[in-house]
Structures are given as C-alpha cells and as structure tokens.
Design a protein around this motif. Structure first.
Motif, PDB file in Angstrom:
ATOM      1  N   GLN A 299       0.830  -1.201   0.000  1.00  0.00           N
ATOM      2  CA  GLN A 299       0.000   0.000   0.000  1.00  0.00           C
ATOM      3  C   GLN A 299       0.866   1.254   0.000  1.00  0.00           C
ATOM      4  O   GLN A 299       0.606   2.213  -0.742  1.00  0.00           O
ATOM      5  N   LEU A 300       1.909   1.242   0.832  1.00  0.00           N
ATOM      6  CA  LEU A 300       2.800   2.396   0.885  1.00  0.00           C
ATOM      7  C   LEU A 300       3.503   2.601  -0.460  1.00  0.00           C
ATOM      8  O   LEU A 300       3.608   3.726  -0.952  1.00  0.00           O
ATOM      9  N   TYR A 301       3.955   1.479  -1.037  1.00  0.00           N
ATOM     10  CA  TYR A 301       4.620   1.575  -2.347  1.00  0.00           C
ATOM     11  C   TYR A 301       3.664   2.163  -3.386  1.00  0.00           C
ATOM     12  O   TYR A 301       4.048   3.026  -4.187  1.00  0.00           O
ATOM     13  N   THR A 302       2.414   1.686  -3.379  1.00  0.00           N
ATOM     14  CA  THR A 302       1.432   2.180  -4.339  1.00  0.00           C
ATOM     15  C   THR A 302       1.191   3.667  -4.174  1.00  0.00           C
ATOM     16  O   THR A 302       1.117   4.419  -5.152  1.00  0.00           O
ATOM     17  N   ILE A 303       1.086   4.073  -2.906  1.00  0.00           N
ATOM     18  CA  ILE A 303       0.838   5.491  -2.650  1.00  0.00           C
ATOM     19  C   ILE A 303       2.005   6.341  -3.126  1.00  0.00           C
ATOM     20  O   ILE A 303       1.818   7.396  -3.751  1.00  0.00           O
ATOM     21  N   LEU A 304       3.228   5.869  -2.852  1.00  0.00           N
ATOM     22  CA  LEU A 304       4.400   6.630  -3.297  1.00  0.00           C
ATOM     23  C   LEU A 304       4.472   6.690  -4.826  1.00  0.00           C
ATOM     24  O   LEU A 304       4.853   7.713  -5.401  1.00  0.00           O
ATOM     25  N   TYR A 521       4.632  17.892   0.170  1.00  0.00           N
ATOM     26  CA  TYR A 521       3.498  17.944   1.095  1.00  0.00           C
ATOM     27  C   TYR A 521       2.809  16.584   1.147  1.00  0.00           C
ATOM     28  O   TYR A 521       2.361  16.126   2.203  1.00  0.00           O
ATOM     29  N   PHE A 522       2.702  15.896  -0.013  1.00  0.00           N
ATOM     30  CA  PHE A 522       2.158  14.551  -0.020  1.00  0.00           C
ATOM     31  C   PHE A 522       2.945  13.633   0.916  1.00  0.00           C
ATOM     32  O   PHE A 522       2.382  12.934   1.754  1.00  0.00           O
ATOM     33  N   TYR A 523       4.256  13.656   0.749  1.00  0.00           N
ATOM     34  CA  TYR A 523       5.103  12.778   1.546  1.00  0.00           C
ATOM     35  C   TYR A 523       4.938  13.050   3.045  1.00  0.00           C
ATOM     36  O   TYR A 523       4.904  12.138   3.862  1.00  0.00           O
ATOM     37  N   SER A 524       4.859  14.315   3.392  1.00  0.00           N
ATOM     38  CA  SER A 524       4.718  14.663   4.809  1.00  0.00           C
ATOM     39  C   SER A 524       3.407  14.141   5.380  1.00  0.00           C
ATOM     40  O   SER A 524       3.331  13.744   6.550  1.00  0.00           O
ATOM     41  N   GLN A 525       2.353  14.122   4.556  1.00  0.00           N
ATOM     42  CA  GLN A 525       1.062  13.616   5.032  1.00  0.00           C
ATOM     43  C   GLN A 525       1.061  12.093   5.124  1.00  0.00           C
ATOM     44  O   GLN A 525       0.533  11.506   6.072  1.00  0.00           O
ATOM     45  N   ILE A 526       1.644  11.439   4.132  1.00  0.00           N
ATOM     46  CA  ILE A 526       1.644   9.979   4.101  1.00  0.00           C
ATOM     47  C   ILE A 526       2.520   9.395   5.204  1.00  0.00           C
ATOM     48  O   ILE A 526       2.220   8.344   5.778  1.00  0.00           O
ATOM     49  N   SER A 527       3.619  10.086   5.536  1.00  0.00           N
ATOM     50  CA  SER A 527       4.533   9.577   6.560  1.00  0.00           C
ATOM     51  C   SER A 527       3.857   9.472   7.923  1.00  0.00           C
ATOM     52  O   SER A 527       4.330   8.750   8.800  1.00  0.00           O
ATOM     53  N   LYS A 528       2.734  10.167   8.112  1.00  0.00           N
ATOM     54  CA  LYS A 528       2.039  10.129   9.399  1.00  0.00           C
ATOM     55  C   LYS A 528       1.087   8.935   9.501  1.00  0.00           C
ATOM     56  O   LYS A 528       0.493   8.707  10.541  1.00  0.00           O
ATOM     57  N   ARG A 529       0.906   8.207   8.391  1.00  0.00           N
ATOM     58  CA  ARG A 529      -0.055   7.111   8.374  1.00  0.00           C
ATOM     59  C   ARG A 529       0.662   5.763   8.405  1.00  0.00           C
ATOM     60  O   ARG A 529       1.693   5.594   7.774  1.00  0.00           O
ATOM     61  N   GLU A 530       0.076   4.803   9.125  1.00  0.00           N
ATOM     62  CA  GLU A 530       0.667   3.474   9.222  1.00  0.00           C
ATOM     63  C   GLU A 530      -0.437   2.428   9.206  1.00  0.00           C
ATOM     64  O   GLU A 530      -1.572   2.695   9.596  1.00  0.00           O
ATOM     65  N   GLY A 531      -0.065   1.217   8.769  1.00  0.00           N
ATOM     66  CA  GLY A 531      -0.945   0.064   8.855  1.00  0.00           C
ATOM     67  C   GLY A 531      -2.355   0.308   8.347  1.00  0.00           C
ATOM     68  O   GLY A 531      -2.600   0.534   7.173  1.00  0.00           O
TER      69      GLY A 531
END
Length: 572
Positions: A299-304, A521-531
């Motif tokens: 999921q993380l890979y897809t988002i990136l 800004y995308f990266y900063s938002q995604i880095s706060k999400r897990e699992g």
C-alpha cells in the motif's frame, strides 16, 4: 460577433449530452445535481390537443414528419433541433437514440417517433417526461430548437389514467415556468382565443408577455397552409405591406433570432451554474478512493508511486506537454490585462476628483512648488484598485490548478492532500501579489517628483522700455483647470508604469507558489499514516462505485460545456 449558428448549436450539443445523463428537465432526474438542462434557453411549443401544434412545426420545417391522430398524439417531449445547411445539400434527420443512422425518408421519421414513444410508454396513452431528440439538417430551415410538448386537455378519455389532465399540465409547467423558456402558444384560429388553453397558461406564468409568442393556425396540412398564407398576404390590399413579416417562415426566423439573443444574455448565468457544479462535483469526487494493494508495504509503495506519477503528470500539465497550463497563460495574458483596463482610473483622475483630493491634501496651507501630498494620495488611491485584479488572478489560477490536480491524481484520496496544498498556494499567492501592490504604494520614487515640471518658475517679461523683470507668481493658474489636468496626467503616467510592472510580476508570484514542493506535502502527510490508516487511504467502498461513475460523467459534461462556451465566447 458570435454567430447564431454557434450559439444555438452550442445549446443543442449541451442538451443532447444532458439527455444522455438523464438530465432533461421536466422535474425529473437526480435532485442531488443542479439541472443544466433547465438553465438552457428553450422554445416550448404549447397548445391544447388538436390545436394545430403539429401543423405549425411542420410548416416551420417544410416537411410532414409528425405523427397525427386523435387524442394524445405527443406523449413525450420532442426536442426538435433544426440545422441550416448549404443550398443544394440533401436534407436528412437523425435521432439521438440512433446516432449512426440518417433518415432521408420523412415517413420513416414519423414512424420512428411513434415507435420510440411506444418503447417508453408502451401502447397505452400514458405520457413520459423522457424526451425524444430529433435533429433535421436542411437548407430550407433556420437554426432553431423547439420542444414540442403533449397537448393540454380538460378530460381523460378511455385508456388514459384519471390523473392525465394534471399530469400533462404539470409536465408543461415544468418547462414554461422557467424564466429561460420562450413560450410558443398555439391557438386554433377557428376558436375563441379567450378560451385558448395555451394563452391561459402563458398568462399565468408570463403575465407581462415578455417571453410569449402567440400563433394562430387553421389546422391545414403543411404545404397547403404555406401556400395559402403566402398567397393571402401577397394579394391582400389591407395586409400586403406585412407580407414579409407574416407566416410560418417569418415565424421561424423571428424565433431563431430571439432564441439566439436570449442565449447570449444567459451565457454568464449558465457559466456560473457550470462552475458551481464543477466545484461541487470535484468536492464529492475528492472523497472517493479505490483499493490497489493488501499489505501495508504494498500500500505504501502504491501510494508513493501515485505521488511520483502525480508529480510528473501535474508538471506536464503545468509546464507543457499536456493541456491545462495554457489556461493559466490565458489568465495572465487575457483576463488580468482586461481587468486592469477596466479599473476606474478615469473617474479617480477626473478633474473634479483631482481638485478635491489635492485640496484636501493641502489643508489650510497651499502648496508652494508641487502638491506632493496630493500626488501621493492620488497615486495611493489609484494603486489600491490593483488589489482586486491581483486577487482575482490568484483565484482564477487556483481554479485551473485544482482541475489539473483532479486530472493528475486519478481519483484517489490523495486529492485531499493536493487540495490542502493548493489552498496554501492560494493564500500565499494572495499575500505575495498584495505585497507587490503595497510595495508600489508604500514608496514613491524621488525621481518621479524630480521629473515633475517646476510650476513655480516664472517667465521673464520685457516692458515698453526694454527693461526685463520676472513675472509675478501664477497663483491663479496654480489652482486653474490646466494645473489639475497636469496633475492627473502625471499620476496617470505613473499608474500606467506600475500597471505594466504588475502585469509582469503577478504571474511570476503565482507560478512560483504553484510549483513549490507540492509533492513534498504529499510525503509529509503519508509519513504520518501506518498500517490500517494506509489501507483506509486506499480502500474502496463498493456502494460508491455507481455514484463515482455518475459524478465523473456529469463532471465531464460540465467541463466540456464550459470549454465549448469559452470557445464560443472568444469568437464574440
């Protein structure tokens, strides 16, 4: 000037697209959406049953093509779109539900109208608000669109539901109640017009008669009616002088010209509705997402990957290679200069205004050399007008960028982060452009005042004895009209210089903010999400799939409609 063909043709295309999506007025469709159909100007043909509506329409077209019979013949609205072709071109007809078939035999057109009516209503005498779209291409018509509605009736006959009287009137009212509807009220000439159903209804919804055309018809067949009306007016000693302004052919030309005029006047309100609907649909689509992975790593890979793909596509839209950036250029090259030209500098620098402002700046002590405070107040007041166009440019660019983001993120919930970033862009850009205006207002260069003419210099005069002496101060001229006109001219030149500067610097400020670290800004938002949060970010709700498709289709319609209106508007 915009051509009649382009305006009426524009509305025709939008109407057909609306019908495909189930938006065809008549009080139907999804009430969650604004009805674009109802915002479009139309000509509604209204009359009682057997009042001669079909004869009038066929006379306008010059062809027999409508079903005939007793009782309710028209059981669905017929949207009749006429397209004028070049002389010598073979005429033909097309139905929206049969887009690849051309009818050259109008007997078959009549049969298809009957068959298509039965497909929706069955063989019963029920009515349906779903319209039939018929386009006729002919050198013998004018560009015109009419909506033929079921005939008004007073009683139900065998085979009709008991509510048929109210049902038909309700359907007709949904068209004629709209302020954009032109009413063509048909009344038979062999009946008392005071009892005309069409005239009665028209008076109720249009008491001033501002959008109603009354037509008297004799219920004759099309060719006979055309020939008789032409012969009558050509030979009548009393009405011969009106021959060029009477009859069905003149009626068609008159309606076409009037419809074109109404469409032109309604374009701003139609655009406003379209832009509002686009924003609403985009907000709704921004809430929708779709699944592409199962475990957190995937999921993380897809988002990136989405982020990187978004960054690439967004920059291509912005910098070139994909459409979109040209609309931003249009803001800076067309809208901003046009807005600057409309600023009320003439009023601000009128003789009366300059006198008042300079006098107020002087106070009780008149100026000695040049009214510096007066100049400053005139310039500061003039530069204040630049704030509006500057902020409007930012908003216009922000609207385009939102659309580019929508195109770039492929309908994922990353849109929330993108829109948050764009909101920051808008605020920062507004601060930047207003700061530019305020900088110009805060400091007036000394060079400007040095170059002003020294009004206190006195010319040398020679008396009768050839003795020279300086003339007395021109105190009267100092407060004369010429003095204030020079001030207005000087200030106008300074404001023009500032306007040129802002035309060049405002675009730079906007573009700089738009390109600042959107992907970060995308990266900063995604880095706060897990699992689980990542899964929720990409999860798809099956119940939303139909809604998303419906929203996307309607959004595409509105965007195409807006682009077509923009294209027509530039021809004006």
């Amino acid at each position: 000037m915009t051509t009649m063909e382009s305006l009426i043709g524009l509305v025709n295309r939008i109407q057909r697209a609306c019908t495909v999506l189930g938006d065809y007025g008549g009080g139907t469709g999804d009430n969650a959406f604004n009805s674009l159909w109802e915002a479009l100007p139309t000509v509604a043909v209204v009359g009682g049953q057997s009042s001669g509506k079909s004869s009038v329409l066929e006379s306008i077209v010059g062809r027999d093509f409508l079903p005939r019979g007793s009782g309710i013949v028209t059981r669905r609205p017929l949207v009749l779109q006429l397209h004028k072709m070049e002389e010598g071109t073979e005429e033909y007809a097309e139905f929206l539900h049969l887009p690849k078939r051309q009818f050259t035999d109008f007997v078959l057109v009549r049969k298809e109208i009957q068959d298509e009516t039965d497909r929706i209503t069955g063989k019963s005498k029920q009515i349906s608000p779903v319209p039939i779209h018929l386009s006729i291409f002919s050198p013998n018509v004018v560009n015109l669109t009419l909506v033929d509605l079921p005939g008004l009736t007073k009683v139900a006959v065998e085979g009709q539901p008991e509510t048929i009287v109210e049902d038909i009137e309700s359907m007709v009212r949904t068209y004629v109640d709209k302020p954009n509807c032109i009413i063509l009220a048909i009344s038979p000439a062999n009946q008392d017009i005071a009892t005309s159903d069409a005239i009665k209804l028209a008076k109720e919804v249009d008491p001033a008669g501002e959008r109603t055309f009354g037509v008297l018809t004799k219920n004759a067949d099309m060719m006979l009616a055309r020939r008789k009306e032409r012969d009558y007016f050509d030979t009548s000693p009393d009405y011969g002088h009106l021959a060029s302004k009477m009859g069905s052919e003149y009626l068609a030309k008159l309606l076409s010209k009037h419809l074109e005029s109404v469409i032109r006047s309604r374009i701003p309100s139609i655009l406003s509705l379209i832009n509002k609907s686009i924003e609403e649909l985009e907000r709704e689509l921004d809430k929708m997402g779709r699944p592409v992975a199962v475990d957190a790593g995937a999921q993380l890979y897809t988002i990136l990957e989405m982020c990187r793909a978004f960054d690439k596509v967004f920059k291509e839209h912005l910098d070139g290679g994909r459409p979109g950036g040209d609309r931003i250029y249009g803001v800076f090259d067309n809208q901003l200069p046009a807005a600057l030209k409309k600023l009320p500098f003439d009023r601000h620098l009128s003789l009366q205004s300059v006198k008042r402002i300079v006098s107020e700046a002087d106070g009780y002590q008149p100026h000695l050399i040049a009214p510096e405070q007066g100049y400053r107040r005139l310039i500061e007041g003039a530069l204040g007008y630049f704030r509006g166009p500057a902020e409007a440019s930012v908003d216009a660019v922000h609207f385009v960028l939102k659309e580019l983001v929508r195109k770039s993120i492929a309908e994922t919930q990353l849109a929330a982060a993108a829109n948050s970033s764009l909101e920051k862009f808008r605020e920062e850009s507004k601060k930047s452009v207003i700061r530019l205006v305020e900088m110009e207002s805060a400091y007036l260069t000394a060079e400007f005042f040095r170059k002003l003419p020294q009004e206190m210099e006195r010319p040398v005069i020679t008396n009768s004895k050839n003795q020279t002496a300086a003339s007395p101060p021109a105190t009267q001229d100092q407060y004369g009209e010429g003095h204030f006109r020079r001030i207005a001219s000087n200030v106008s030149a300074y404001v023009s210089m500032v306007s040129d500067t802002l035309r060049n610097t405002i675009p730079k400020a906007c573009v700089r903010q738009a390109k600042l670290a959107l992907l970060n800004y995308f990266y900063s938002q995604i880095s706060k999400r897990e699992g689980k949060q990542l899964g929720e970010l990409l999860d798809e709700d099956p119940a939303l799939m139909g809604r998303r498709l419906e929203c996307a289709q309607r959004l595409e319609l509105y965007k195409k409609a807006r682009d077509e209106i923009d294209a027509v508007a530039w021809v004006r």
